[in-house]
Design a protein around this motif. Structure first.
Motif, PDB file in Angstrom:
ATOM      1  N   UNK A   1       0.838  -1.200   0.000  1.00  0.00           N
ATOM      2  CA  UNK A   1       0.000   0.000   0.000  1.00  0.00           C
ATOM      3  C   UNK A   1       0.874   1.252   0.000  1.00  0.00           C
ATOM      4  N   UNK A   2       1.947   1.231   0.795  1.00  0.00           N
ATOM      5  CA  UNK A   2       2.873   2.363   0.809  1.00  0.00           C
ATOM      6  C   UNK A   2       3.579   2.549  -0.525  1.00  0.00           C
ATOM      7  N   UNK A   3       3.925   1.444  -1.181  1.00  0.00           N
ATOM      8  CA  UNK A   3       4.567   1.537  -2.490  1.00  0.00           C
ATOM      9  C   UNK A   3       3.621   2.115  -3.532  1.00  0.00           C
ATOM     10  N   UNK A   4       2.332   1.763  -3.436  1.00  0.00           N
ATOM     11  CA  UNK A   4       1.346   2.321  -4.360  1.00  0.00           C
ATOM     12  C   UNK A   4       1.207   3.820  -4.143  1.00  0.00           C
ATOM     13  N   UNK A   5       1.240   4.268  -2.902  1.00  0.00           N
ATOM     14  CA  UNK A   5       1.184   5.699  -2.616  1.00  0.00           C
ATOM     15  C   UNK A   5       2.381   6.420  -3.221  1.00  0.00           C
ATOM     16  N   UNK A   6       3.558   5.821  -3.111  1.00  0.00           N
ATOM     17  CA  UNK A   6       4.770   6.436  -3.674  1.00  0.00           C
ATOM     18  C   UNK A   6       4.708   6.465  -5.197  1.00  0.00           C
ATOM     19  N   UNK A   7       4.149   5.422  -5.780  1.00  0.00           N
ATOM     20  CA  UNK A   7       3.994   5.406  -7.243  1.00  0.00           C
ATOM     21  C   UNK A   7       3.072   6.532  -7.693  1.00  0.00           C
ATOM     22  N   UNK A   8       1.939   6.685  -7.019  1.00  0.00           N
ATOM     23  CA  UNK A   8       1.009   7.751  -7.381  1.00  0.00           C
ATOM     24  C   UNK A   8       1.632   9.129  -7.147  1.00  0.00           C
ATOM     25  N   UNK A   9       2.423   9.255  -6.094  1.00  0.00           N
ATOM     26  CA  UNK A   9       3.106  10.530  -5.848  1.00  0.00           C
ATOM     27  C   UNK A   9       4.039  10.879  -7.004  1.00  0.00           C
ATOM     28  N   UNK A  10       4.771   9.874  -7.480  1.00  0.00           N
ATOM     29  CA  UNK A  10       5.689  10.128  -8.603  1.00  0.00           C
ATOM     30  C   UNK A  10       4.919  10.507  -9.862  1.00  0.00           C
ATOM     31  N   UNK A  11       3.809   9.843 -10.111  1.00  0.00           N
ATOM     32  CA  UNK A  11       3.018  10.173 -11.290  1.00  0.00           C
ATOM     33  C   UNK A  11       2.447  11.588 -11.190  1.00  0.00           C
ATOM     34  N   UNK A  12       2.038  11.995 -10.000  1.00  0.00           N
ATOM     35  CA  UNK A  12       1.568  13.365  -9.817  1.00  0.00           C
ATOM     36  C   UNK A  12       2.696  14.364 -10.045  1.00  0.00           C
ATOM     37  N   UNK A  13       3.901  14.002  -9.617  1.00  0.00           N
ATOM     38  CA  UNK A  13       5.047  14.890  -9.792  1.00  0.00           C
ATOM     39  C   UNK A  13       5.401  15.053 -11.269  1.00  0.00           C
ATOM     40  N   UNK A  14       5.346  13.962 -12.019  1.00  0.00           N
ATOM     41  CA  UNK A  14       5.732  14.023 -13.429  1.00  0.00           C
ATOM     42  C   UNK A  14       4.586  14.439 -14.341  1.00  0.00           C
ATOM     43  N   UNK A  15       3.338  14.575 -13.758  1.00  0.00           N
ATOM     44  CA  UNK A  15       2.172  15.065 -14.515  1.00  0.00           C
ATOM     45  C   UNK A  15       1.755  14.101 -15.632  1.00  0.00           C
ATOM     46  N   UNK A  16       1.971  12.816 -15.457  1.00  0.00           N
ATOM     47  CA  UNK A  16       1.648  11.846 -16.501  1.00  0.00           C
ATOM     48  C   UNK A  16       0.332  11.129 -16.200  1.00  0.00           C
ATOM     49  N   UNK A  17      -0.409  10.825 -17.270  1.00  0.00           N
ATOM     50  CA  UNK A  17      -1.642  10.022 -17.159  1.00  0.00           C
ATOM     51  C   UNK A  17      -2.546  10.571 -16.052  1.00  0.00           C
ATOM     52  N   UNK A  18      -2.811  11.870 -16.113  1.00  0.00           N
ATOM     53  CA  UNK A  18      -3.440  12.570 -14.998  1.00  0.00           C
ATOM     54  C   UNK A  18      -4.796  11.966 -14.631  1.00  0.00           C
ATOM     55  N   UNK A  19      -5.653  11.718 -15.627  1.00  0.00           N
ATOM     56  CA  UNK A  19      -6.998  11.252 -15.297  1.00  0.00           C
ATOM     57  C   UNK A  19      -6.991   9.836 -14.732  1.00  0.00           C
ATOM     58  N   UNK A  20      -6.071   8.981 -15.211  1.00  0.00           N
ATOM     59  CA  UNK A  20      -5.968   7.632 -14.665  1.00  0.00           C
ATOM     60  C   UNK A  20      -5.430   7.666 -13.238  1.00  0.00           C
ATOM     61  N   UNK A  21      -4.441   8.510 -12.983  1.00  0.00           N
ATOM     62  CA  UNK A  21      -3.872   8.632 -11.640  1.00  0.00           C
ATOM     63  C   UNK A  21      -4.926   9.116 -10.656  1.00  0.00           C
ATOM     64  N   UNK A  22      -5.734  10.098 -11.061  1.00  0.00           N
ATOM     65  CA  UNK A  22      -6.783  10.603 -10.172  1.00  0.00           C
ATOM     66  C   UNK A  22      -7.823   9.523  -9.895  1.00  0.00           C
ATOM     67  N   UNK A  23      -8.165   8.736 -10.903  1.00  0.00           N
ATOM     68  CA  UNK A  23      -9.135   7.654 -10.704  1.00  0.00           C
ATOM     69  C   UNK A  23      -8.569   6.574  -9.777  1.00  0.00           C
ATOM     70  N   UNK A  24      -7.292   6.214  -9.974  1.00  0.00           N
ATOM     71  CA  UNK A  24      -6.668   5.215  -9.110  1.00  0.00           C
ATOM     72  C   UNK A  24      -6.577   5.720  -7.668  1.00  0.00           C
ATOM     73  N   UNK A  25      -6.259   6.999  -7.509  1.00  0.00           N
ATOM     74  CA  UNK A  25      -6.164   7.577  -6.170  1.00  0.00           C
ATOM     75  C   UNK A  25      -7.525   7.558  -5.473  1.00  0.00           C
ATOM     76  N   UNK A  26      -8.567   7.928  -6.197  1.00  0.00           N
ATOM     77  CA  UNK A  26      -9.913   7.916  -5.622  1.00  0.00           C
ATOM     78  C   UNK A  26     -10.326   6.503  -5.227  1.00  0.00           C
ATOM     79  N   UNK A  27     -10.039   5.538  -6.092  1.00  0.00           N
ATOM     80  CA  UNK A  27     -10.395   4.150  -5.809  1.00  0.00           C
ATOM     81  C   UNK A  27      -9.596   3.612  -4.629  1.00  0.00           C
TER      82      UNK A  27
END
Length: 244
Positions: free
Chosen positions: A181-207
């Motif tokens: 779970x912590x690794x998934x949080x770090x992955x999402x943090x990196x994706x937010x930092x790099x601004x990639x696949x924004x809508x998928x990242x937001x959906x994964x974060x919400x889920x």
């Protein structure tokens, strides 16, 4: 979908219905639940088996069934992690029993490709600082190997359908201690930092927050990752608000 400039936000190539289905999958399944018990047809129709994913891909009977449809980058990441594990722990009976015990402790996560990829990329997703908080900016690591490991996880997620994504996110919270779970949080943090696949990242974060809110709230060890994730989310939102 790579960014042409660091300040640009990029979207994935997934259709809008894909993201919408992922966010409302429970309601869709409930609506589509049969009102009467299913009856076996007298003559079952013939179906060609297909692989999970966005695009319809028929199963090739001549292809090995070990990792069907898995992107090459993901296969390489898993192979490298497995080789490193065997090098560190050995291949004897004692090492095999230790690995079997770890798999048993992981529960549903032991059968999850996403969990396996996150664990394989753990050295790249872990905070750069030793204090656990990763410094004021979250301590994200950098370098070509880290970028390749994160890209392998992203490529795998982008190839999954909504139902498969939902199952993978559910499996992330099954491991005791919240490691995956912590690794998934770090992955999402990196994706937010790099601004990639924004809508998928937001959906994964919400889920992720909806499915594992209790586990996140009851694990103090995950607080640094949650705070770093919130900072990245707020920074991205503030940047989007500036032109408006």
């Amino acid at each position: 979908t790579g960014s042409t400039a660091p300040q640009l936000f990029t979207l994935s190539k997934l259709p809008a219905s894909h993201i919408s289905t992922l966010l409302h999958l429970d309601a869709i399944n409930e609506r589509n639940r049969p009102t009467e018990p299913l009856k076996k047809p007298e003559l079952a129709p013939f179906f060609l088996p297909t692989l999970d994913g966005v695009d319809r891909t028929f199963v090739n009977p001549d292809k090995p069934k070990d990792t069907p449809g898995l992107p090459q980058a993901a296969v390489a990441l898993l192979a490298a992690a497995s080789a490193l594990e065997e090098e560190e722990e050995g291949t004897g009976p004692k090492a095999k029993r230790a690995r079997a015990r770890r798999l048993q402790q992981q529960g549903l996560g032991a059968h999850s490709t996403l969990c396996a990829l996150l664990r394989a990329a753990e050295t790249h997703l872990a905070p750069a600082e030793d204090d656990g908080a990763g410094g004021p900016d979250g301590g994200l690591r950098d370098g070509p190997q880290t970028a390749a490991a994160v890209a392998a996880v992203s490529e795998y997620l982008l190839g999954l359908g909504p139902s498969s994504l939902d199952l993978e996110v559910r499996a992330v919270g099954e491991e005791p201690g919240g490691r995956t779970l912590g690794l998934m949080l770090r992955y999402l943090q990196r994706q937010l930092r790099t601004r990639r696949d924004v809508e998928l990242v937001q959906a994964l974060l919400q889920l992720l927050l909806r499915l594992h809110s209790e586990a996140l709230a009851s694990a103090p060890a995950l607080l640094p990752a949650l705070l770093a994730l919130r900072r990245e989310q707020q920074a991205g939102w503030d940047e989007l608000q500036e032109p408006i």
